[in-house]
Write a protein that holds these residues in place. Structure first.
Motif, PDB file in Angstrom:
ATOM      1  N   LEU A  73       0.833  -1.199   0.000  1.00 47.65           N
ATOM      2  CA  LEU A  73       0.000   0.000   0.000  1.00 47.65           C
ATOM      3  C   LEU A  73       0.870   1.252   0.000  1.00 47.65           C
ATOM      4  N   PHE A  74       1.861   1.270   0.867  1.00 47.02           N
ATOM      5  CA  PHE A  74       2.761   2.416   0.959  1.00 47.02           C
ATOM      6  C   PHE A  74       3.625   2.539  -0.296  1.00 47.02           C
ATOM      7  N   ASP A  75       4.141   1.410  -0.789  1.00 44.36           N
ATOM      8  CA  ASP A  75       4.993   1.438  -1.981  1.00 44.36           C
ATOM      9  C   ASP A  75       4.244   1.976  -3.190  1.00 44.36           C
ATOM     10  N   THR A  76       3.001   1.537  -3.360  1.00 41.32           N
ATOM     11  CA  THR A  76       2.209   1.980  -4.511  1.00 41.32           C
ATOM     12  C   THR A  76       1.973   3.482  -4.463  1.00 41.32           C
ATOM     13  N   LEU A  77       1.655   3.986  -3.287  1.00 39.95           N
ATOM     14  CA  LEU A  77       1.434   5.424  -3.150  1.00 39.95           C
ATOM     15  C   LEU A  77       2.731   6.199  -3.350  1.00 39.95           C
ATOM     16  N   GLN A  78       3.823   5.678  -2.810  1.00 35.44           N
ATOM     17  CA  GLN A  78       5.109   6.359  -2.968  1.00 35.44           C
ATOM     18  C   GLN A  78       5.535   6.406  -4.430  1.00 35.44           C
ATOM     19  N   GLU A  79       5.293   5.324  -5.161  1.00 36.31           N
ATOM     20  CA  GLU A  79       5.648   5.305  -6.583  1.00 36.31           C
ATOM     21  C   GLU A  79       4.856   6.343  -7.372  1.00 36.31           C
ATOM     22  N   ALA A  80       3.628   6.605  -6.933  1.00 30.53           N
ATOM     23  CA  ALA A  80       2.785   7.567  -7.642  1.00 30.53           C
ATOM     24  C   ALA A  80       3.127   9.013  -7.299  1.00 30.53           C
ATOM     25  N   PHE A  81       3.399   9.289  -6.011  1.00 30.51           N
ATOM     26  CA  PHE A  81       3.484  10.695  -5.588  1.00 30.51           C
ATOM     27  C   PHE A  81       4.670  11.042  -4.705  1.00 30.51           C
ATOM     28  N   GLY A  82       5.514  10.070  -4.395  1.00 25.35           N
ATOM     29  CA  GLY A  82       6.638  10.351  -3.511  1.00 25.35           C
ATOM     30  C   GLY A  82       6.400   9.813  -2.115  1.00 25.35           C
ATOM     31  N   PRO A  83       7.350  10.023  -1.201  1.00 25.06           N
ATOM     32  CA  PRO A  83       7.276   9.440   0.135  1.00 25.06           C
ATOM     33  C   PRO A  83       5.979   9.793   0.863  1.00 25.06           C
ATOM     34  N   VAL A  84       5.429   8.796   1.536  1.00 20.70           N
ATOM     35  CA  VAL A  84       4.196   8.994   2.295  1.00 20.70           C
ATOM     36  C   VAL A  84       4.523   9.780   3.561  1.00 20.70           C
ATOM     37  N   THR A  85       3.781  10.865   3.777  1.00 21.98           N
ATOM     38  CA  THR A  85       4.020  11.724   4.939  1.00 21.98           C
ATOM     39  C   THR A  85       2.914  11.653   5.973  1.00 21.98           C
ATOM     40  N   ALA A  86       1.805  10.979   5.634  1.00 18.55           N
ATOM     41  CA  ALA A  86       0.696  10.919   6.576  1.00 18.55           C
ATOM     42  C   ALA A  86      -0.099   9.633   6.365  1.00 18.55           C
ATOM     43  N   LEU A  87      -0.648   9.130   7.468  1.00 11.50           N
ATOM     44  CA  LEU A  87      -1.484   7.931   7.446  1.00 11.50           C
ATOM     45  C   LEU A  87      -2.759   8.210   8.212  1.00 11.50           C
ATOM     46  N   VAL A  88      -3.898   7.854   7.615  1.00 13.01           N
ATOM     47  CA  VAL A  88      -5.174   7.869   8.331  1.00 13.01           C
ATOM     48  C   VAL A  88      -5.646   6.428   8.451  1.00 13.01           C
ATOM     49  N   ASN A  89      -5.615   5.913   9.671  1.00  7.24           N
ATOM     50  CA  ASN A  89      -6.078   4.548   9.951  1.00  7.24           C
ATOM     51  C   ASN A  89      -7.592   4.585  10.116  1.00  7.24           C
ATOM     52  N   ASN A  90      -8.300   4.431   9.005  1.00  7.77           N
ATOM     53  CA  ASN A  90      -9.750   4.568   9.021  1.00  7.77           C
ATOM     54  C   ASN A  90     -10.489   3.241   8.844  1.00  7.77           C
ATOM     55  N   ALA A  91      -9.894   2.264   8.189  1.00  7.19           N
ATOM     56  CA  ALA A  91     -10.596   1.009   7.909  1.00  7.19           C
ATOM     57  C   ALA A  91     -11.096   0.372   9.199  1.00  7.19           C
ATOM     58  N   GLY A  92     -12.368  -0.023   9.203  1.00  5.12           N
ATOM     59  CA  GLY A  92     -12.938  -0.638  10.391  1.00  5.12           C
ATOM     60  C   GLY A  92     -14.207  -1.405  10.056  1.00  5.12           C
ATOM     61  N   VAL A  93     -14.554  -2.354  10.906  1.00  9.83           N
ATOM     62  CA  VAL A  93     -15.774  -3.139  10.705  1.00  9.83           C
ATOM     63  C   VAL A  93     -16.509  -3.303  12.028  1.00  9.83           C
ATOM     64  N   LEU A  94     -17.806  -3.540  11.918  1.00  7.34           N
ATOM     65  CA  LEU A  94     -18.572  -4.030  13.044  1.00  7.34           C
ATOM     66  C   LEU A  94     -19.526  -5.097  12.532  1.00  7.34           C
ATOM     67  N   ASP A  95     -20.092  -5.835  13.455  1.00 13.47           N
ATOM     68  CA  ASP A  95     -21.012  -6.913  13.085  1.00 13.47           C
ATOM     69  C   ASP A  95     -22.396  -6.591  13.634  1.00 13.47           C
ATOM     70  N   ARG A  96     -23.321  -7.494  13.453  1.00 11.62           N
ATOM     71  CA  ARG A  96     -24.707  -7.243  13.854  1.00 11.62           C
ATOM     72  C   ARG A  96     -24.821  -7.001  15.353  1.00 11.62           C
ATOM     73  N   GLN A  97     -25.762  -6.184  15.736  1.00  9.30           N
ATOM     74  CA  GLN A  97     -25.992  -5.879  17.134  1.00  9.30           C
ATOM     75  C   GLN A  97     -26.232  -7.172  17.919  1.00  9.30           C
ATOM     76  N   ALA A  98     -25.508  -7.307  19.025  1.00 11.22           N
ATOM     77  CA  ALA A  98     -25.628  -8.524  19.839  1.00 11.22           C
ATOM     78  C   ALA A  98     -25.077  -8.263  21.227  1.00 11.22           C
ATOM     79  N   ARG A  99     -25.573  -8.995  22.194  1.00  5.96           N
ATOM     80  CA  ARG A  99     -25.002  -8.961  23.538  1.00  5.96           C
ATOM     81  C   ARG A  99     -23.719  -9.796  23.577  1.00  5.96           C
ATOM     82  N   VAL A 100     -22.936  -9.575  24.616  1.00  7.42           N
ATOM     83  CA  VAL A 100     -21.643 -10.258  24.722  1.00  7.42           C
ATOM     84  C   VAL A 100     -21.797 -11.766  24.682  1.00  7.42           C
ATOM     85  N   GLU A 101     -22.811 -12.305  25.368  1.00  4.51           N
ATOM     86  CA  GLU A 101     -22.921 -13.767  25.445  1.00  4.51           C
ATOM     87  C   GLU A 101     -23.278 -14.404  24.106  1.00  4.51           C
ATOM     88  N   ALA A 102     -23.684 -13.574  23.124  1.00  6.59           N
ATOM     89  CA  ALA A 102     -24.025 -14.101  21.802  1.00  6.59           C
ATOM     90  C   ALA A 102     -22.896 -13.931  20.790  1.00  6.59           C
TER      91      ALA A 102
END
Length: 251
Positions: A73-102
């Motif tokens: 991911l970093f290499d591809t971006l660097q090849e396109a525009f130069g060294p990566v200077t910032a990262l936003v860790n945004n990717a995330g998931v959740l699953d269906r609403q449930a209680r802990v025991e489920a």
């Protein structure tokens, strides 16, 4: 548009908060890597929006929680525009609403892989490239956490909340670890934001249901969260590290 301020990789950049961040950052002069896992069409739409602003961006397919994919991911971006200077860790998931025991181990592992292992691996790769200790010129990391980390999400997503609590700990610890190496690390904690993630939990209308009960009387927008993220990326926040911005409408 200002002159380019840097090169930013946004994980999960094809939709919701990630997409809004990509577009806003491009409008502020950043060259942007729009990471996506599966939805190439959505990523292409973000690239088109950025192009319409006269900005620069590249779509990068890859699993931000898979160790072999992260350097690419970093290499591809660097090849396109130069060294990566910032990262936003945004990717995330959740699953269906449930209680802990489920909630079973398979779901728990999936949530933790994406929401904890992925940001950790991406942050580590960013440090290898940005840290003055490793010959880099410094940089910025912004983690997208959640108000759930504070509120716990009882009866809905305690596993998701727990994963975001871990991301908060990463933010604090890493900020202190690399502060003297030219890297700032901060986080935003969105609250009830009107995005498609609620459909993953089985309630597409969750933002509409809960929004009116917030102190500000409505759900937030991805663009409002993006404003906080891009501010943390910018030089305007140059004395801010190890900090959290809650974008939760008062909740």
């Amino acid at each position: 548009m200002r002159a380019a301020d840097g090169v930013v990789l946004v994980t999960g950049g094809s939709r919701g908060i990630g997409a809004a961040t990509c577009v806003l950052a491009a409008g502020q002069g950043y060259a942007v890597g729009v990471n996506y896992l599966q939805d190439a069409t959505a990523a292409r739409r973000v690239i088109e929006q950025i192009g319409a602003l006269g900005g620069r961006a590249v779509a990068i397919q890859g699993d931000a929680s898979a160790e072999p994919d992260v350097p690419r991911l970093f290499d591809t971006l660097q090849e396109a525009f130069g060294p990566v200077t910032a990262l936003v860790n945004n990717a995330g998931v959740l699953d269906r609403q449930a209680r802990v025991e489920a909630i079973g181990a398979a779901r728990l592992r999936r949530v933790l892989e994406t929401n904890v292992v992925g940001p950790f691996l991406c942050a580590a790769e960013a440090v290898r490239r940005m840290s003055t200790r490793h010959g880099g010129a410094g940089g910025v990391i912004v983690n997208v956490s959640s108000r759930a980390a504070v509120l716990g999400s009882p009866g809905e997503y305690v596993d998701y909340a727990m994963s975001k609590g871990a991301l908060d700990t990463l933010t604090v610890g890493l900020a202190k670890e690399v502060a003297a190496e030219g890297i700032r690390v901060n986080a935003v904690r969105p609250g009830i934001i009107d995005t498609a993630i609620h459909a993953s939990g089985g309630e597409p209308g969750r933002a509409a249901r809960l929004g009116p009960g917030l102190p500000l009387g409505r759900a937030g927008t991805p663009e409002e969260v993006a404003e906080a993220i891009v501010w943390l990326l910018s030089g305007a926040s140059s004395f801010v590290t190890g900090a959290f911005i809650d974008v939760g409408g008062g909740r």
